[in-house]
Design a protein around this motif. Structure first.
Motif, PDB file in Angstrom:
ATOM      1  N   ASP A 144     -19.471 -65.930   6.762  1.00 30.46           N
ATOM      2  CA  ASP A 144     -19.316 -64.580   6.229  1.00 30.46           C
ATOM      3  C   ASP A 144     -18.600 -63.625   7.178  1.00 30.46           C
ATOM      4  O   ASP A 144     -18.238 -62.522   6.784  1.00 30.46           O
ATOM      5  CB  ASP A 144     -20.691 -63.996   5.880  1.00 30.46           C
ATOM      6  N   GLY A 145     -18.427 -64.044   8.456  1.00 29.28           N
ATOM      7  CA  GLY A 145     -17.668 -63.239   9.404  1.00 29.28           C
ATOM      8  C   GLY A 145     -18.389 -62.027   9.945  1.00 29.28           C
ATOM      9  O   GLY A 145     -17.758 -61.011  10.276  1.00 29.28           O
ATOM     10  N   ASN A 146     -19.713 -62.117  10.087  1.00 31.49           N
ATOM     11  CA  ASN A 146     -20.510 -60.976  10.533  1.00 31.49           C
ATOM     12  C   ASN A 146     -21.046 -61.157  11.947  1.00 31.49           C
ATOM     13  O   ASN A 146     -21.242 -62.274  12.420  1.00 31.49           O
ATOM     14  CB  ASN A 146     -21.698 -60.763   9.590  1.00 31.49           C
ATOM     15  N   PHE A 147     -21.317 -60.039  12.599  1.00 30.19           N
ATOM     16  CA  PHE A 147     -21.963 -60.023  13.907  1.00 30.19           C
ATOM     17  C   PHE A 147     -23.439 -60.379  13.752  1.00 30.19           C
ATOM     18  O   PHE A 147     -24.130 -59.869  12.864  1.00 30.19           O
ATOM     19  CB  PHE A 147     -21.833 -58.631  14.521  1.00 30.19           C
ATOM     20  N   THR A 148     -23.933 -61.261  14.622  1.00 34.51           N
ATOM     21  CA  THR A 148     -25.344 -61.670  14.600  1.00 34.51           C
ATOM     22  C   THR A 148     -25.904 -61.618  16.011  1.00 34.51           C
ATOM     23  O   THR A 148     -25.310 -62.177  16.934  1.00 34.51           O
ATOM     24  CB  THR A 148     -25.497 -63.107  14.058  1.00 34.51           C
TER      25      THR A 148
END
Length: 227
Positions: A9-13
């Motif tokens: 999804d291309g998100n910061f985690t």
């Protein structure tokens, strides 16, 4: 879910892992690392760095030393991981040549083992890079520009190693706090960056709760393991 959140999804985690001694927190990191190898799309489009905070010298300017350590491992993987696209290595070399001279870049390319590479890299960038945080986000942005599916993963163990060193705890907290803010504010959390920070329950709790900003940012980002 966290891997999918970043890789797919291309998100910061960002996660803390908190556990009693012997509850498997290090094994969790190892397992997560292995999961990053289960899909070709993961292997060919990521750098995964797994290290212990105890690997970083507990000296003054600890935040800079920690950033330098993270960057050294990042660049080693970017230059020497044969699974990655040639365009990634090309842009990484170009970034280095913007800061270092050709002889230094050639020596880094020739250092096939992490220890000599890390020592050379840290020495070179100490003389050439003003802001290691800027440099970190610069290389993330440059690689992402040539490979939009590329993810950066950092699995950091042994938060407990900082327990006897209050100044190093403060500097580490500041590093991650600023990094998290930047990922959220500048990128709107749309950045393929996944970070795990692992320690025993007491040390993780104090690391978060002793800073109100950190607690507001990450109070809900803890994975608690039980025996």
């Amino acid at each position: 879910d966290d891997l999918s959140h970043t890789f797919d999804d291309g998100n910061f985690t960002f996660r803390f892992v908190a556990a009693l001694v012997g509850s498997g927190k290090t094994s969790l990191l190892t397992y997560l690392h292995e999961l990053t190898k289960t899909k070709p799309t993961y292997q060919k489009h990521s750098v995964v760095v797994e290290f212990q905070l105890s690997d970083v010298p507990m000296e003054d300017s600890f935040r800079e030393k920690l950033y330098s350590h993270i960057l050294a491992h990042t660049f080693y993987e970017l230059l020497h991981n044969r699974n990655l696209l040639p365009s990634v290595k090309n842009v990484v070399e170009q970034v280095l040549r913007d800061y270092l001279d050709d002889t230094q870049v050639n020596q880094l390319n020739g250092a096939k083992k992490i220890m000599p590479f890390r020592n050379k890299f840290k020495t070179y960038i100490a003389d050439s890079v003003d802001s290691l945080e800027e440099f970190f986000f610069y290389i993330v942005s440059e690689v992402s520009a040539v490979d939009p599916n590329f993810s950066f993963v950092y699995l950091t163990d042994e938060l407990d190693a900082l327990a006897p060193f209050p100044n190093q705890i403060k500097e580490t907290r500041l590093l991650f706090k600023q990094l998290i803010r930047r990922a959220k504010d500048k990128f709107g959390s749309k950045i393929r960056l996944l970070m795990y920070l692992v320690g025993t329950s007491d040390n993780v709790e104090s690391f978060i709760t002793e800073d109100s900003v950190m607690e507001s940012l990450l109070g809900d980002s803890v994975i608690n393991l039980n025996k």
